[in-house]
Motif scaffolding. Structure first.
Motif, PDB file in Angstrom:
ATOM      1  N   GLN A 135      70.001  84.862  54.389  1.00  0.00           N
ATOM      2  CA  GLN A 135      68.273  85.039  55.308  1.00  0.00           C
ATOM      3  C   GLN A 135      68.205  86.309  55.582  1.00  0.00           C
ATOM      4  O   GLN A 135      69.008  87.301  55.215  1.00  0.00           O
ATOM      5  N   PHE A 146      64.349  85.149  59.933  1.00  0.00           N
ATOM      6  CA  PHE A 146      64.524  83.857  59.784  1.00  0.00           C
ATOM      7  C   PHE A 146      65.745  83.450  60.836  1.00  0.00           C
ATOM      8  O   PHE A 146      65.575  82.416  61.396  1.00  0.00           O
ATOM      9  N   ILE A 163      61.704  77.875  63.565  1.00  0.00           N
ATOM     10  CA  ILE A 163      62.083  77.479  62.181  1.00  0.00           C
ATOM     11  C   ILE A 163      63.020  76.307  62.240  1.00  0.00           C
ATOM     12  O   ILE A 163      64.241  76.391  62.932  1.00  0.00           O
ATOM     13  N   PRO A 167      65.974  74.957  59.990  1.00  0.00           N
ATOM     14  CA  PRO A 167      66.505  75.646  58.975  1.00  0.00           C
ATOM     15  C   PRO A 167      67.009  74.364  57.643  1.00  0.00           C
ATOM     16  O   PRO A 167      67.028  73.391  58.214  1.00  0.00           O
TER      17      PRO A 167
END
Length: 541
Positions: free
Chosen positions: A392, A396, A405, A407
């Motif tokens: 990543q 991220f 985020i 994942p």
């Protein structure tokens, strides 16, 4: 002729910060315990700049306690608070304090003067005792009345194997001692009353050859063992630096701090600032794991304030088991790898619960992200290192840790690999079945596409599959609507290809290859005037 002493036990109050003050108050409690048996009076004394509002006093320089630390000192057993003032005390140094106190002790003649067992306390005690030409008992765990009205200090000797009983010579005058603060907190009696006395000290000689260049508080950092919630301590029983490395692995697995007893420090297995005990640091974690430590009093004096203590030692008679809440009789180098493995599996299982269960999205993201950050920091990984390991970007990883985020499962599985845990050891059967179904469907999707030629017929249930991919000249590869958790390898057999992985573009010629995580967005394009053919190897979870 030695001047007779008063029936006073004086205790130095270190006002530089809250932690040091707490240590002083614990020595006050020990002094009060001794005074209860000897009939002495307890006096806590401190040095501070003139004009500070540390005390509330009346015109006759004495009144009932109304302040903050003064109330605590009285509640712990002090009868009198002495605050000595001078503008130069705004910069505390042992030589300055010793020069100021020497005339005070000569005038007041207390029976005992006690100092908390800290670096500053040791230095100040030694200097003032030398100035007073008096005896000093160092590193006392406790004090008790002796015969004929004497006072006996109990001090560790022979590596902590025994407690030596040390006292002062008859007619010694004022006696000095450094005292381990821990092991007794004393009962607080908020109804007790006492006096505060303030005195301005003058005619303090200027120090020669000593000049303070600068001073600043040491910041509390994430690796501070004194404030850690979990501490893992290694001792001489580990036998070697290699075995001590397992202590570091265990500390990382439980997101705790690593520490040691004296032998590992002397053998240079670990830095001295990680030493715990009477001559090192004192810790009070919620959980302390003590490995290969015998339990000598010099060490246990530094862990008495811990919550749950787990001891691992192959000797069932080791004194550490008398202090531990949980004891494991085992050879540490043999036992630790199994313990570390099980802890890592448990950590991954909890992360799997966060990412796979049906809890509210915001709660799940927040919980998962915080755990990822804690896990990363415990392993000593930067965001960049974790990003590289999991395929990543650092952005991220930052988004996952902040909760912005959520994942994919692929990230979690690659994280397991980086953490050294096989997902098969902690995933539930239904989760394994879901991955198998994804793998089978992926195989079907790819083999239905005209540009894929399977080289592993009947391998829909296998983890490792091979395909031959053909791309028309100067055309994009027709994508297959599929993403999977695993790895992919592409080798160009014929032609030239443009390969886009995330936001990066690579040009691959005949004989060149690339390896990547399959869940990273990627696409292929032929750059040749002829067919581009490449071998694709997939490994799926």
């Amino acid at each position: 002729m030695v001047k007779a002493t008063t029936n006073d036990i004086w205790v130095f109050g270190d006002l530089r910060n809250r932690h040091l003050l707490d240590l002083s108050l614990k020595v006050v409690a020990k002094a009060a315990g001794l005074a209860g048996k000897t009939g002495d009076r307890v006096v806590m004394f401190s040095l501070s700049p003139a004009g500070t509002d540390l005390l509330t006093v009346s015109e006759d320089e004495a009144c009932a306690i109304q302040g903050t630390f003064e109330e605590e000192a009285i509640a712990r057993g002090a009868n009198v608070i002495y605050l000595f003032e001078n503008e130069r005390f705004s910069t505390p140094t042992p030589h300055l304090f010793a020069d100021a106190l020497a005339p005070v002790f000569k005038k007041q003649c207390p029976r005992l003067v006690l100092f908390p067992l800290t670096d500053f306390g040791r230095d100040l005690a030694a200097r003032t005792a030398a100035a007073a030409r008096a005896g000093l008992i160092a590193d006392c765990l406790a004090l008790r009345p002796g015969e004929d009205g004497s006072v006996v200090g109990l001090c560790p000797a022979w590596g902590g194997e025994i407690l030596a009983e040390i006292t002062y010579a008859p007619g010694h005058g004022t006696g000095f001692a450094t005292v381990q603060p821990h092991g007794e907190s004393g009962e607080k009696d908020t109804m007790r009353s006492g006096q505060i006395k303030r005195e301005v000290l003058t005619d303090i000689p200027e120090a020669k050859g000593i000049r303070l260049v600068s001073s600043r508080p040491v910041p509390t950092t994430a690796d501070d063992i004194e404030s850690a919630h979990t501490v893992v301590v290694g001792g001489a029983g580990l036998g070697s630096m290699e075995n001590f490395g397992q202590v570091r692995q265990l500390a990382a697995a439980v997101t705790g701090q690593v520490a040691a007893t004296r032998p590992p420090v002397l053998n240079h297995w670990i830095a001295e600032d990680r030493l715990i005990g009477q001559t090192g640091k004192t810790v009070s974690p919620n959980l302390l794991i003590s490995i290969g430590t015998s339990g000598a009093v010099q060490y246990t004096a530094g862990i008495m304030a811990s919550g749950t203590i787990v001891a691992i030692n192959r000797d069932p008679a080791a004194p550490i088991f008398r202090l531990a809440d949980i004891g494991v009789i085992a050879d540490a180098p043999t036992f630790l790898p199994m313990l570390i493995s099980r802890i890592r599996q448990a950590v991954m299982r909890r992360l799997a619960d966060d990412i796979c269960t049906d809890m509210p999205v915001q709660l799940k993201k927040s919980s998962f992200g915080e755990k990822i950050r804690t896990l990363r920091e415990a392993q000593g990984w930067s965001q960049e290192q974790l990003a590289e390991t999991t395929g990543q970007t650092p952005e991220f990883i930052a988004g996952v840790e902040s909760g912005d985020i959520s994942p994919p499962v692929a990230f979690f599985l690659r994280l397991s690999g980086a953490y050294g845990v096989d997902p098969g050891t902690f995933l539930r059967e239904e989760e394994k079945e879901r991955f198998r179904d994804q793998r089978t469907q992926a195989y079907v999707n790819r083999t239905r596409n005209y540009s894929y030629e399977t080289l592993t017929s009947g391998a829909e249930h296998d983890h490792l599959r091979a395909f031959m991919v053909t791309i028309e000249p100067h055309h994009d590869h027709k994508p297959v609507a599929y993403k999977h958790e695993g790895e992919e390898f592409i080798f160009v057999m014929e032609g030239e290809m443009e390969f886009t992985l995330g936001s990066r573009v690579h040009t691959l010629k005949k004989g060149e290859s690339i390896h990547f995580h399959s869940n990273t967005p990627h696409k292929l394009k032929s750059l040749s005037a002829e067919m581009t053919r490449c071998l694709v190897i997939l490994y799926t979870i």
